[in-house]
Scaffold this motif. Structure first.
Motif, PDB file in Angstrom:
ATOM      1  N   GLU A  23      50.947  43.650  45.204  1.00 30.41           N
ATOM      2  CA  GLU A  23      50.620  42.317  44.692  1.00 30.41           C
ATOM      3  C   GLU A  23      51.170  41.225  45.607  1.00 30.41           C
ATOM      4  O   GLU A  23      50.520  40.207  45.818  1.00 30.41           O
ATOM      5  CB  GLU A  23      51.180  42.116  43.277  1.00 30.41           C
ATOM      6  CG  GLU A  23      50.495  42.930  42.187  1.00 30.41           C
ATOM      7  CD  GLU A  23      49.105  42.422  41.802  1.00 30.41           C
ATOM      8  OE1 GLU A  23      48.493  41.642  42.554  1.00 30.41           O
ATOM      9  OE2 GLU A  23      48.626  42.843  40.741  1.00 30.41           O
ATOM     10  N   HIS A  49      42.220  33.510  41.726  1.00 26.49           N
ATOM     11  CA  HIS A  49      42.845  34.831  41.641  1.00 26.49           C
ATOM     12  C   HIS A  49      44.235  34.835  42.284  1.00 26.49           C
ATOM     13  O   HIS A  49      45.102  35.609  41.892  1.00 26.49           O
ATOM     14  CB  HIS A  49      41.957  35.910  42.262  1.00 26.49           C
ATOM     15  CG  HIS A  49      42.400  37.291  41.875  1.00 26.49           C
ATOM     16  ND1 HIS A  49      42.619  37.652  40.565  1.00 26.49           N
ATOM     17  CD2 HIS A  49      42.714  38.387  42.605  1.00 26.49           C
ATOM     18  CE1 HIS A  49      43.035  38.906  40.527  1.00 26.49           C
ATOM     19  NE2 HIS A  49      43.112  39.377  41.742  1.00 26.49           N
ATOM     20  N   THR A  53      47.409  36.155  40.407  1.00 24.91           N
ATOM     21  CA  THR A  53      48.277  37.143  41.054  1.00 24.91           C
ATOM     22  C   THR A  53      49.751  36.763  40.884  1.00 24.91           C
ATOM     23  O   THR A  53      50.604  37.629  40.671  1.00 24.91           O
ATOM     24  CB  THR A  53      47.900  37.296  42.546  1.00 24.91           C
ATOM     25  OG1 THR A  53      46.540  37.718  42.615  1.00 24.91           O
ATOM     26  CG2 THR A  53      48.777  38.305  43.255  1.00 24.91           C
ATOM     27  N   GLN A  56      50.659  37.898  37.601  1.00 24.03           N
ATOM     28  CA  GLN A  56      50.718  39.368  37.566  1.00 24.03           C
ATOM     29  C   GLN A  56      52.037  39.866  38.142  1.00 24.03           C
ATOM     30  O   GLN A  56      52.607  40.846  37.656  1.00 24.03           O
ATOM     31  CB  GLN A  56      49.529  39.946  38.347  1.00 24.03           C
ATOM     32  CG  GLN A  56      48.197  39.619  37.662  1.00 24.03           C
ATOM     33  CD  GLN A  56      47.003  40.059  38.470  1.00 24.03           C
ATOM     34  OE1 GLN A  56      47.109  40.437  39.640  1.00 24.03           O
ATOM     35  NE2 GLN A  56      45.834  39.998  37.852  1.00 24.03           N
ATOM     36  N   GLU A 114      43.817  48.064  42.861  1.00 26.53           N
ATOM     37  CA  GLU A 114      44.662  47.588  41.762  1.00 26.53           C
ATOM     38  C   GLU A 114      44.233  48.187  40.422  1.00 26.53           C
ATOM     39  O   GLU A 114      45.071  48.574  39.607  1.00 26.53           O
ATOM     40  CB  GLU A 114      44.595  46.064  41.674  1.00 26.53           C
ATOM     41  CG  GLU A 114      45.221  45.367  42.859  1.00 26.53           C
ATOM     42  CD  GLU A 114      45.242  43.872  42.650  1.00 26.53           C
ATOM     43  OE1 GLU A 114      46.321  43.346  42.377  1.00 26.53           O
ATOM     44  OE2 GLU A 114      44.159  43.243  42.735  1.00 26.53           O
ATOM     45  N   GLU A 144      42.082  42.125  36.438  1.00 23.19           N
ATOM     46  CA  GLU A 144      41.558  42.696  37.686  1.00 23.19           C
ATOM     47  C   GLU A 144      40.104  43.123  37.488  1.00 23.19           C
ATOM     48  O   GLU A 144      39.268  42.928  38.375  1.00 23.19           O
ATOM     49  CB  GLU A 144      42.389  43.909  38.138  1.00 23.19           C
ATOM     50  CG  GLU A 144      43.893  43.694  38.241  1.00 23.19           C
ATOM     51  CD  GLU A 144      44.340  42.755  39.344  1.00 23.19           C
ATOM     52  OE1 GLU A 144      43.542  41.931  39.815  1.00 23.19           O
ATOM     53  OE2 GLU A 144      45.524  42.830  39.727  1.00 23.19           O
TER      54      GLU A 144
HETATM   55 FE   LIG Z   1      46.512  41.782  41.155  1.00 21.54          FE
END
Ligand SMILES: [Fe+2]
Length: 164
Positions: A23, A49, A53, A56, A114, A144
């Motif tokens: 990541e 994204h 991320t 995440q 992922e 994802e």
């Molecule tokens: Fe990711």
């Protein structure tokens, strides 16, 4: 004393470290992809994204926390290879009408890596009875998957645009 058998929990932690490292690589790579993309829609998708991320990564840190462990990454050759290939495409196809299609293909390779990792981690978390970790990881898995669907749509548009 007999050597302690390495079991599913160790495997889980090793895989968690792998995706944590991945990541962080992805976080660095997404702005480069956004910069190289030739359409607004694509740039927006990559930057959105990138923000996801960041979240995440935070979620992964929380998963480490639920286990009483410090968040740590472990160098992952698979993601390094995928990211390197995406850089090659960006260099080799700079100025080409096929550039976006190439970047999108790389981005989807990242997502599929992922999805594979998170899918496994969710299953293992549930098998290990780690409910909170399982929930956090499935949130990311769903993100994802959504990103992958969006990228598929953009990829179709990019190819159509090129054909037009
Ligand atoms: Fe990711």
């Amino acid at each position: 004393m007999a050597g302690k058998e390495r079991g599913l929990e160790e495997l889980f932690v090793e895989t968690l470290k792998d995706i944590y490292y991945a990541e962080k690589q992805i976080l660095r790579s997404l702005p480069k992809m956004a910069k190289a993309a030739t359409t607004e829609a694509l740039r927006d998708a990559f930057m959105k994204h990138r923000d996801e991320t960041e979240m995440q990564i935070e979620r992964l840190e929380r998963v480490f926390e639920t286990m009483g462990k410090a968040a740590r990454g472990k160098s992952c050759q698979a993601i390094l290879g995928i990211v390197e290939e995406s850089q090659e495409v960006m260099e080799d196809f700079k100025g080409s009408a096929a550039l976006d299609a190439g970047i999108l293909a790389s981005a989807q390779a990242v997502e599929h890596y992922e999805i594979s990792r998170y899918g496994t981690l969710v299953t293992w978390a549930n098998q290990l009875g780690m409910k909170d970790a399982g929930k956090l990881l499935s949130q990311t898995l769903e993100e994802e998957k959504k990103t992958d669907v969006l990228l598929s749509r953009l990829a179709e548009q990019a190819v159509n645009r090129q054909a037009a």
